[in-house]
Motif scaffolding. Sequence first.
Motif, PDB file in Angstrom:
ATOM      1  N   GLY A   1       5.400   2.167  -3.022  1.00 38.75           N
ATOM      2  CA  GLY A   1       4.284   1.841  -2.086  1.00 38.75           C
ATOM      3  C   GLY A   1       2.986   1.829  -2.682  1.00 38.75           C
ATOM      4  O   GLY A   1       2.068   1.574  -1.962  1.00 38.75           O
ATOM      5  N   ASP A   2       2.887   1.835  -3.928  1.00 40.35           N
ATOM      6  CA  ASP A   2       1.470   1.674  -4.702  1.00 40.35           C
ATOM      7  C   ASP A   2       1.168   0.148  -4.792  1.00 40.35           C
ATOM      8  O   ASP A   2       1.830  -0.564  -5.088  1.00 40.35           O
ATOM      9  CB  ASP A   2       1.953   2.095  -6.115  1.00 40.35           C
ATOM     10  N   GLU A   3       0.055  -0.005  -4.039  1.00 44.10           N
ATOM     11  CA  GLU A   3      -0.284  -1.334  -3.545  1.00 44.10           C
ATOM     12  C   GLU A   3      -0.192  -2.228  -4.837  1.00 44.10           C
ATOM     13  O   GLU A   3       0.117  -3.528  -4.790  1.00 44.10           O
ATOM     14  CB  GLU A   3      -1.889  -1.176  -3.065  1.00 44.10           C
TER      15      GLU A   3
ATOM     16  N   GLU B   1       3.290  -2.889  -6.051  1.00 45.25           N
ATOM     17  CA  GLU B   1       3.859  -4.119  -5.289  1.00 45.25           C
ATOM     18  C   GLU B   1       3.147  -5.370  -5.249  1.00 45.25           C
ATOM     19  O   GLU B   1       4.121  -6.279  -5.358  1.00 45.25           O
ATOM     20  CB  GLU B   1       3.506  -3.551  -3.685  1.00 45.25           C
ATOM     21  N   HIS B   2       2.046  -5.601  -5.543  1.00 45.52           N
ATOM     22  CA  HIS B   2       1.433  -6.823  -5.759  1.00 45.52           C
ATOM     23  C   HIS B   2       1.927  -7.407  -7.211  1.00 45.52           C
ATOM     24  O   HIS B   2       2.263  -8.649  -7.135  1.00 45.52           O
ATOM     25  CB  HIS B   2      -0.009  -6.639  -5.799  1.00 45.52           C
TER      26      HIS B   2
END
Length: 152
Positions: A132-134, A137-138
């Motif tokens: 869930g680390d933005e 994930e990107h």
Amino acid sequence: MSTEDGLLPVVRMWTDGACKGNPGPGGWGAWLRAGEHERELFGGEAQTTNNRMELTAVIEGLRALNTRCAVTLHVDSSYVMNGMKSWLPGWKRNGWRTAAKKPVKNEDLWRALDEQVARHDVQWVWVKGHSGDEGNEHADALANRGVESLRD
């Protein structure tokens, strides 16, 4: 671009590698943020390994910086993190041999990474992948775009 103590530009970077089969088609991605600016990088290789793509993502992300920067580098690869924080000094001391006297795997990329890291002030941050680390994930999405780019 923000600066750290007014000296170096500050960059936050997330990198990731992906491989469909190991070895197999692979991709790498890097997401760079500096103040209000951001940059997305990705690419792929037809026959590679996940570890090679993890290393390539960091190399290409750092290579994209034109000037010396203070980089907070987020990786989800224990291989990259352990290599940079523990193994690299010994490999260099031992002529790019492991403690077991075997050649270092991916030596070409470790040398390139060592060269890129020397150009910057890098702070390493390990993040758990797919948690869930933005930024992670990107970077993962960019790495998968790298794999997909091989089909074009």
